[in-house]
Design an enzyme around this catalytic site. Structure first.
Site, PDB file in Angstrom:
ATOM      1  N   HIS A 271       0.841  -1.207   0.000  1.00 56.54           N
ATOM      2  CA  HIS A 271       0.000   0.000   0.000  1.00 56.54           C
ATOM      3  C   HIS A 271       0.872   1.252   0.000  1.00 56.54           C
ATOM      4  O   HIS A 271       0.553   2.256  -0.626  1.00 56.54           O
ATOM      5  CB  HIS A 271      -0.879   0.060   1.251  1.00 56.54           C
ATOM      6  CG  HIS A 271      -1.655  -1.191   1.537  1.00 56.54           C
ATOM      7  ND1 HIS A 271      -1.680  -1.780   2.775  1.00 56.54           N
ATOM      8  CD2 HIS A 271      -2.430  -1.963   0.731  1.00 56.54           C
ATOM      9  CE1 HIS A 271      -2.447  -2.860   2.740  1.00 56.54           C
ATOM     10  NE2 HIS A 271      -2.906  -2.993   1.509  1.00 56.54           N
TER      11      HIS A 271
ATOM     12  N   HIS B 172      -4.194 -16.354  -4.682  1.00 60.29           N
ATOM     13  CA  HIS B 172      -4.377 -16.796  -3.303  1.00 60.29           C
ATOM     14  C   HIS B 172      -4.007 -18.260  -3.080  1.00 60.29           C
ATOM     15  O   HIS B 172      -3.978 -18.725  -1.948  1.00 60.29           O
ATOM     16  CB  HIS B 172      -5.803 -16.515  -2.842  1.00 60.29           C
ATOM     17  CG  HIS B 172      -6.102 -15.045  -2.795  1.00 60.29           C
ATOM     18  ND1 HIS B 172      -6.571 -14.350  -3.884  1.00 60.29           N
ATOM     19  CD2 HIS B 172      -5.935 -14.141  -1.797  1.00 60.29           C
ATOM     20  CE1 HIS B 172      -6.703 -13.074  -3.560  1.00 60.29           C
ATOM     21  NE2 HIS B 172      -6.321 -12.916  -2.311  1.00 60.29           N
TER      22      HIS B 172
ATOM     23  N   LYS C 104       5.973 -14.552   0.367  1.00 58.28           N
ATOM     24  CA  LYS C 104       4.995 -13.458   0.384  1.00 58.28           C
ATOM     25  C   LYS C 104       4.894 -12.820   1.763  1.00 58.28           C
ATOM     26  O   LYS C 104       5.026 -13.496   2.771  1.00 58.28           O
ATOM     27  CB  LYS C 104       3.630 -14.027  -0.030  1.00 58.28           C
ATOM     28  CG  LYS C 104       2.909 -13.101  -0.971  1.00 58.28           C
ATOM     29  CD  LYS C 104       1.575 -13.660  -1.373  1.00 58.28           C
ATOM     30  CE  LYS C 104       0.700 -12.454  -1.636  1.00 58.28           C
ATOM     31  NZ  LYS C 104      -0.358 -12.578  -2.506  1.00 58.28           N
TER      32      LYS C 104
ATOM     33  N   LYS D 276       0.811 -11.781   7.550  1.00 55.95           N
ATOM     34  CA  LYS D 276       0.732 -11.637   8.987  1.00 55.95           C
ATOM     35  C   LYS D 276       1.199 -12.901   9.680  1.00 55.95           C
ATOM     36  O   LYS D 276       1.868 -12.848  10.705  1.00 55.95           O
ATOM     37  CB  LYS D 276      -0.720 -11.368   9.388  1.00 55.95           C
ATOM     38  CG  LYS D 276      -0.976  -9.944   9.802  1.00 55.95           C
ATOM     39  CD  LYS D 276      -2.330  -9.860  10.471  1.00 55.95           C
ATOM     40  CE  LYS D 276      -2.949  -8.500  10.263  1.00 55.95           C
ATOM     41  NZ  LYS D 276      -4.352  -8.442  10.573  1.00 55.95           N
TER      42      LYS D 276
END
Ligand code: MSP
Length: 509
Positions: A23, A148, A294, A297
């Site tokens: 972002h 995904h 990747k 979290k």
């Protein structure tokens, strides 16, 4: 000459995650381009914001034990305060839950429904919840969503569809006729390849029985629209709301490659159906990869912009992101590489030059800038900065930030060599040579002033600090046309040096 305006947009960020490197990168690029073009006389407008409807958000809210609205308010607020604290500027922040946006989406839906471009039908397909869209079998990799890496869910339900296929041919013709419409070029080719197959129609609704966190369809209250048909329209709804629709033809969208199809196929066909002109340019960047794979979290390798600012300073972080990634290609993020760039290019290349020049200016002349008297070596250094300024313009127009910065560093290298070759510290031992020492230092002050101006859009704090040390008001950073020699009037004083970039170390694991 008034130059044409530029309207820059970032993607709207989902409120299911807090601001991270991906972002930050795209928001930084918008900030840099706006600062860069404003300094060159163009009106620039930056739009960013948050994408708040859809399954993913509803699920994230449920997991946090709050309503979708409360969840969206909290995370959207974090995006805003993060950009503010990081000095990443935007002119308007839109939320897809803003009343004006919701009303605009409903109006567009009603219009194209009346026109016959929205129809009701039943559909069975493979749906990826991560992407919030249906996949065609051939788009899957080993049966999994390519982004995904999960098997899509088979869904069958009655829904509303946007007649996207009706616009496919027109889109192909436009893409073929406009080489600069999607950049870098490889992405335009990728879209054209995709358009060789029928794109089909776009499912744009969800029954409320399954998802209520969306925008109600104006012609059927049992359904909501969400994500793509909702979010893409933000680029126009914000301008309508602000009374700035004249900016629309100047639109340049900045996006990551994972949302290319939505912006290169869904969006232009939606614009055609709505009777609006296309955007001017779609600018597609690659992804930041982490050594451990990747960013996620669960792996615990999420890069948070304000952590980077606290550890290294925002300008060092900005420099690293812009210098390391070739816009359009993937790049690898590592703090070791960031530290190496900060200590090398910034502290040694630029910081040392400034300290040496300002220290000599202080020691030999009490900070007072002396008259110029150019010799061959001086002309060569001036030429190096003039070349850097020209190259920078070309590279930034091409979004090649890394090349633009390289060009400025070639000039800075030249300045560092010039110090060694002209050796003012040696000449100063002979009082008869002091006028030459003064002239050399004046040339170097001009070099630093030019560097501050060229770098200000990329490293705004550094640009301002350098201007202050040179005794120049920050407003002078905007005077790109200032001729060499005009910045320092007789009697002008520079300040004693201060380190621009502290030496940093890689944090211990
Ligand atoms: N909400 C949609 C976009 C709607 S635009 C009308 C969305 N949101 S997102 O939050 O998931 O992603 C926003 C942007 O962040 C995307 O352009 C994506 O490419 C970018 N990035 C997310 N992770 C990234 C990296 N690791 N590296 C670079 N950018 C990546 O998609």
């Amino acid at each position: 000459m008034a130059r044409e305006p530029i309207y820059l947009t970032t993607p709207l960020f989902y409120v299911n995650a807090e601001p991270h490197l991906g972002h930050t990168y795209v928001t930084l690029v918008a900030d840099v381009l706006a600062r860069f073009w404003r300094a060159r006389g163009r009106t620039a407008f930056v739009l960013t914001g948050t994408d708040e409807h859809g399954d993913k958000i509803a699920q994230a809210a449920a997991a946090a034990g709050v309503s979708p609205r409360e969840h969206a308010d909290r995370v959207s607020g974090i995006f805003r305060t993060t950009w503010d604290a990081a000095g990443l500027r935007y002119d308007h922040f839109i939320r897809t839950t803003d009343a004006y946006h919701v009303a605009f989406v409903q109006k567009v839906l009603a219009d194209i429904h009346t026109k016959g471009d929205v129809y009701f039908g039943s559909y069975r397909g493979l749906y990826c919840f991560g992407c919030e869209r249906f996949y065609q079998e051939r788009e899957l990799v080993d049966g999994l969503c390519p982004d995904h890496r999960v098997a899509p869910t088979e869904l069958a339900e009655e829904n509303y569809f946007f007649r996207m296929s009706a616009y496919q041919e027109r889109l192909v013709a436009i893409l073929e006729a406009n080489p600069g419409l999607i950049v870098p070029e490889g992405y335009r080719r990728e879209v054209l390849a995709l358009l060789r197959e029928p794109v089909g129609d776009l499912c744009i609704s969800r029954p409320k029985s399954r998802l209520s966190w969306g925008i109600e369809l104006p012609f059927d209250d049992r359904y909501v629209t969400y994500v793509w048909f909702d979010a893409l329209l933000n680029y126009v709804s914000a301008l309508v709301h602000l009374g700035r629709i004249e900016l629309w033809p100047a639109a340049e969208h900045l996006i990551g490659k994972d949302i290319l199809k939505a912006h290169a196929v869904f969006w232009p066909t939606m614009l055609m159906a709505a009777g609006l002109p296309l955007y001017r340019r779609l600018c597609v960047h690659g992804h930041w990869q982490m050594q451990q794979g990747k960013m996620s979290k669960s792996i615990g390798n999420v890069v948070r912009p304000l952590d980077m600012k606290a550890r290294y300073g925002m300008d060092a972080f900005r420099y690293y992101l812009l210098r390391e990634m070739a816009f359009g290609q993937d790049a690898e993020f590592s703090e070791e590489a960031l530290v190496a760039r900060s200590n090398g290019d910034l502290a040694n290349g630029l910081g040392n030059l400034a300290s040496r020049v300002l220290a000599m200016q202080q020691r030999y002349f009490g900070g007072v800038v002396q008259p110029l008297a150019p010799e061959a070596a001086d002309h060569a250094m001036r030429a190096a900065f003039a070349a850097a300024a020209r190259e920078l313009d070309v590279h930034i127009a091409d979004l090649a930030f890394h090349r633009g910065l390289e060009a400025v560093w070639r000039a800075l290298d030249h300045a560092n060599k010039y110090v060694v070759e002209t050796a003012p510290f040696t000449l100063a031992k002979d009082p008869g040579r002091l006028p030459r020492v003064g002239a050399i230092l004046h040339e170097l002050c001009e070099a630093l002033r030019t560097a501050a101006q060229l770098l200000a859009p990329f490293l705004p704090e550094t640009g301002e600090r350098l201007a202050t040390l040179l005794g120049l008001p920050a407003a002078r950073l905007g005077e790109l046309d200032l001729p060499w020699g005009a910045a320092f009037a007789p009697g002008h004083r520079t300040l004693p040096p201060e380190p621009l970039f502290p030496r940093v170390e890689v944090p211990a694991e």
